[in-house]
Design an enzyme around this catalytic site. Structure first.
Site, PDB file in Angstrom:
ATOM      1  N   ASP A 243      19.474 -15.575   6.055  1.00 60.37           N
ATOM      2  CA  ASP A 243      19.283 -14.259   6.671  1.00 60.37           C
ATOM      3  C   ASP A 243      18.997 -13.190   5.628  1.00 60.37           C
ATOM      4  O   ASP A 243      18.037 -12.423   5.747  1.00 60.37           O
ATOM      5  CB  ASP A 243      20.532 -13.845   7.464  1.00 60.37           C
ATOM      6  N   ASP A 256      25.161 -13.647   6.087  1.00 61.01           N
ATOM      7  CA  ASP A 256      24.807 -14.250   7.374  1.00 61.01           C
ATOM      8  C   ASP A 256      25.237 -13.299   8.479  1.00 61.01           C
ATOM      9  O   ASP A 256      26.422 -12.977   8.607  1.00 61.01           O
ATOM     10  CB  ASP A 256      25.512 -15.606   7.521  1.00 61.01           C
ATOM     11  N   LYS A 258      25.926 -12.439  12.288  1.00 54.68           N
ATOM     12  CA  LYS A 258      26.265 -13.115  13.532  1.00 54.68           C
ATOM     13  C   LYS A 258      26.557 -12.088  14.627  1.00 54.68           C
ATOM     14  O   LYS A 258      27.065 -10.998  14.352  1.00 54.68           O
ATOM     15  CB  LYS A 258      27.511 -14.004  13.347  1.00 54.68           C
TER      16      LYS A 258
END
Length: 337
Positions: A243, A256, A258
């Site tokens: 990412d 990352d 989420k």
């Protein structure tokens, strides 16, 4: 006139206590009497009379010769241990042996040379993911998911299908995936300094809550080095799409992003996400396309309702632990395939 007499028996004679006149015609067969029966009872037999007293004389003497009990807590404990074995005291659970990967590769690449910083290379890298037979990080984790985790995932799925129906659940998961894509695109626009696109995306209902959720985290992020960029571990032969790689509070991290509808305040709530981050870190460190190495990770859980996101920072030691777990999952995948 007849009399009813109440007699009392005494040794050698009977004594009249009182008498009552009565009519025999009315009570022809009535007779009241109280007495003490004097029967000669047999003498009780003492069961100890038939015991061989000579045989047990020494035992009786040893017991009766002490004013207090000859047993002490220590002797009782010794006797119990002899008869029943040592007591099963509560012991802390024995930790299972830590498995070591057969094909261990270090997280940090010792052979990678890091060039001097170049002011002209501040633009974030964005390498497209190529189609290949090499397995992805996501695929490896999905095919080696632990049974307990698979059980809870399946139970959640069946619960949602029961509430929404099969078609409704399919639409629900599709929308979640789409929201995640839009959220990542909005973050990419922010990091690329595309002001107009950012303004439009902030007004989008699908992403506005998530963007509001991560505002306090974005303030601590700087020096973005990669965005939605493909990574490949040249030795272990797996790939993935990272990412973001940037500094978080001064530490270079694989980040990352989420999304979640439920709070995930601790790292354990993110399930396999730490392994995913560790896998991307190892891939970057062994990928010749990247002239830097990463030793830290960050998982940011954003919420649709706009509540503050939970950033979960992973330092070098923690990342090394998850890297070893990732290598075990990778070996499991290779053995299955």
């Amino acid at each position: 006139m007849k009399f009813l007499q109440l007699l009392s028996r005494k040794p050698g004679k009977l004594e009249v206590l009182f008498q009552i006149p009565f009519c025999q015609k009315q009570f022809p067969y009535v007779c009241l009497a109280t007495s003490t029966c004097l029967y000669s009872k047999k003498k009780k037999v003492n069961s100890y009379e038939h015991v061989d007293q000579e045989k047990y004389k020494n035992l009786v003497y040893s017991v009766t010769s002490y004013k207090t009990s000859a047993q002490t807590p220590e002797t009782i404990s010794e006797e119990n241990n002899l008869l029943y074995g040592p007591p099963d005291k509560h012991r802390p659970p024995v930790k299972a042996e830590t498995k070591i990967p057969k094909n261990w590769v270090p997280l940090i690449n010792p052979n990678k040379r890091i060039p001097l910083p170049n002011s002209d290379s501040n633009f974030p890298m964005k390498i497209a993911l190529q189609k290949t037979t090499m397995p992805s990080v996501t695929r490896i984790l999905q095919q080696t998911i632990p049974p307990q985790q698979a059980f809870y995932l399946e139970r959640w799925k069946q619960k949602m299908i029961l509430e929404l129906g099969t078609d409704g659940f399919a639409e629900y998961t599709k929308n979640l995936f789409l929201q995640g894509e839009l959220f990542h695109a909005a973050l990419e626009s922010i990091f690329m300094s595309e002001e107009m696109a950012t303004k439009e995306q902030r007004e989008d209902v699908a992403t506005s809550g998530y963007l509001s959720s991560v505002q306090h985290v974005l303030k601590d992020i700087s020096e973005v080095k990669a965005l939605e960029s493909a990574v490949q571990h040249e030795t272990l032969q797996y790939l993935g799409l990272v990412d973001c790689v940037a500094k978080y509070r001064g530490q270079l991290c694989v980040i990352d992003w989420k999304t979640s509808e439920k709070p995930k305040p601790s790292l354990k709530n993110t399930f396999d996400n730490p392994l995913q981050v560790a896998a991307y870190m190892g891939a970057i460190n062994h990928d010749a396309n990247y002239d830097f190495q990463v030793s830290c990770g960050l998982i940011v859980v954003a919420y649709k309702n706009g509540s503050p996101a939970h950033p979960h920072f992973m330092g070098p030691d923690l990342c090394s632990q998850y890297w070893n777990k990732w290598l075990l999952r990778l070996e499991e995948y290779v053995d299955k395939n």
